[in-house]
Design an enzyme around this catalytic site. Sequence first.
Site, PDB file in Angstrom:
ATOM      1  N   GLU A   1       2.168 -14.675  -9.678  1.00  0.00           N
ATOM      2  CA  GLU A   1       2.219 -13.856 -10.893  1.00  0.00           C
ATOM      3  C   GLU A   1       3.535 -14.050 -11.630  1.00  0.00           C
ATOM      4  O   GLU A   1       3.545 -14.253 -12.845  1.00  0.00           O
ATOM      5  CB  GLU A   1       2.049 -12.376 -10.540  1.00  0.00           C
ATOM      6  CG  GLU A   1       0.617 -11.931 -10.375  1.00  0.00           C
ATOM      7  CD  GLU A   1       0.503 -10.445 -10.130  1.00  0.00           C
ATOM      8  OE1 GLU A   1      -0.627  -9.940 -10.169  1.00  0.00           O
ATOM      9  OE2 GLU A   1       1.539  -9.780  -9.903  1.00  0.00           O
TER      10      GLU A   1
ATOM     11  N   GLY B   1      -7.479 -11.679  -4.323  1.00  0.00           N
ATOM     12  CA  GLY B   1      -8.006 -13.032  -4.440  1.00  0.00           C
ATOM     13  C   GLY B   1      -6.992 -14.006  -4.984  1.00  0.00           C
ATOM     14  O   GLY B   1      -5.806 -13.731  -5.081  1.00  0.00           O
TER      15      GLY B   1
ATOM     16  N   ARG C   1       1.694   1.898  -3.571  1.00  0.00           N
ATOM     17  CA  ARG C   1       0.529   2.000  -4.449  1.00  0.00           C
ATOM     18  C   ARG C   1       0.111   3.457  -4.645  1.00  0.00           C
ATOM     19  O   ARG C   1      -0.174   3.893  -5.761  1.00  0.00           O
ATOM     20  CB  ARG C   1      -0.642   1.197  -3.877  1.00  0.00           C
ATOM     21  CG  ARG C   1      -1.959   1.411  -4.638  1.00  0.00           C
ATOM     22  CD  ARG C   1      -3.107   0.681  -3.985  1.00  0.00           C
ATOM     23  NE  ARG C   1      -2.916  -0.746  -4.048  1.00  0.00           N
ATOM     24  CZ  ARG C   1      -3.240  -1.497  -5.106  1.00  0.00           C
ATOM     25  NH1 ARG C   1      -3.736  -0.924  -6.183  1.00  0.00           N
ATOM     26  NH2 ARG C   1      -3.048  -2.797  -5.078  1.00  0.00           N
TER      27      ARG C   1
ATOM     28  N   GLU D   1       0.826  -1.204   0.000  1.00  0.00           N
ATOM     29  CA  GLU D   1       0.000   0.000   0.000  1.00  0.00           C
ATOM     30  C   GLU D   1       0.863   1.258   0.000  1.00  0.00           C
ATOM     31  O   GLU D   1       0.469   2.294  -0.539  1.00  0.00           O
ATOM     32  CB  GLU D   1      -0.903  -0.009   1.232  1.00  0.00           C
ATOM     33  CG  GLU D   1      -2.052   0.979   1.170  1.00  0.00           C
ATOM     34  CD  GLU D   1      -3.097   0.582   0.151  1.00  0.00           C
ATOM     35  OE1 GLU D   1      -3.860   1.470  -0.269  1.00  0.00           O
ATOM     36  OE2 GLU D   1      -3.147  -0.606  -0.219  1.00  0.00           O
ATOM     37  N   GLU D   2       2.063   1.150   0.588  1.00  0.00           N
ATOM     38  CA  GLU D   2       2.905   2.338   0.707  1.00  0.00           C
ATOM     39  C   GLU D   2       3.429   2.803  -0.645  1.00  0.00           C
ATOM     40  O   GLU D   2       3.740   3.990  -0.824  1.00  0.00           O
ATOM     41  CB  GLU D   2       4.079   2.067   1.664  1.00  0.00           C
ATOM     42  CG  GLU D   2       5.175   1.145   1.134  1.00  0.00           C
ATOM     43  CD  GLU D   2       4.785  -0.323   1.179  1.00  0.00           C
ATOM     44  OE1 GLU D   2       5.599  -1.166   0.744  1.00  0.00           O
ATOM     45  OE2 GLU D   2       3.674  -0.628   1.655  1.00  0.00           O
TER      46      GLU D   2
END
Length: 363
Positions: free
Chosen positions: A86, A53, A26, A23-24
Amino acid sequence: MTSVSPRYRNVPVPKVFLSFRGEEIRHGFISHLADALERYGIMFIIDKDEQRGNDLTSLLLRIKESKVALVIFSSRFAESRFCMDEIVKMKECVDERKLLVIPIFYKVRARDVSGRTGDFGKKFWALAQKSRGCQIKEWMEALECISNKMGLSLGDGRSEADFIKEIVKEVERVLATFTSEDTEDHHCQTVKLLKGLVVGCLAHQELPLVLVFTQVYYYVKFSIFFIEEIFSSCFRKGFVLKPCKEDLQINSISIPGIDLENFKNMMQQAMYELNQMLLQSLGNIDPHRDVAFENQPQDQPDSPIALPEERRVALEATKFCGHAAYWWNQTKTTRARIGKVLIHFWEKLKKKFKDTYDRTVRI
């Protein structure tokens, strides 16, 4: 959920897949990078939601849709099972030569990523303790494969703004290579399609009009005015003016040089681009409304451009092809019924321009 930047070219533009964690970054680094990519007209795919997910099918699809992947390795990247999965999928695509990966080392060292050491390594081994052996092996192989490629690093004291500019410049360089290859492939397909369509239209007078218009689309890339010659030729020689037989099966028509499965996928995009190019060439015409040329005062400066009769037919015919392309791609009816839909639109076109049709057919 993904956000895809808009299209900017006629030739399909390769997408850039962004993989990151945290989040930091993003709302800081990633948001600035996304803005820069969009400003330069680069299509990209980025996850909007932090909780993504575990749908690997959707994951694989997003990666397969891309030609380039930016993997932003940060200290928290390896704590995400999803991020690790990924890069496993990315490695598979890289091995198949379907994807080019550019590693971005954001305040981590490349050797820490490759060797699973430092803060990055601590996160990785913490995740590994909760995972299976075969999965860990795949993650390690993917990390080594991707981190050992030529990448870009943001070290201490370096401006993030300058770093983002460097990333965008590298992405543009890579995409230019892909775009050049796509253009060459597109040209080869065009030549092949044109040869087949010329032979097919001459041999099968009962072919739906949409085949002729696909031919026109490719010619129009070289000269917008060539469309008038095509229309005149089609009208005078009677090509595709006869109604199709009731039992017509598009699938049974043999057209040299054409794969019908690929053709139907190409048709919708071809018709859309033809329509846009024709509208732009004819003047101040709003493509989002029907054009009414009848009883239009031609001496008014604000009125639409006065068009020769053949151009009016050409304009309406492109609308016909847009409808035909839509139905071809969207309906689930048989191809025989699709053929009837095409003829239905053609009959409407003939009625609207009956005088022109009768005159040109008699020539």
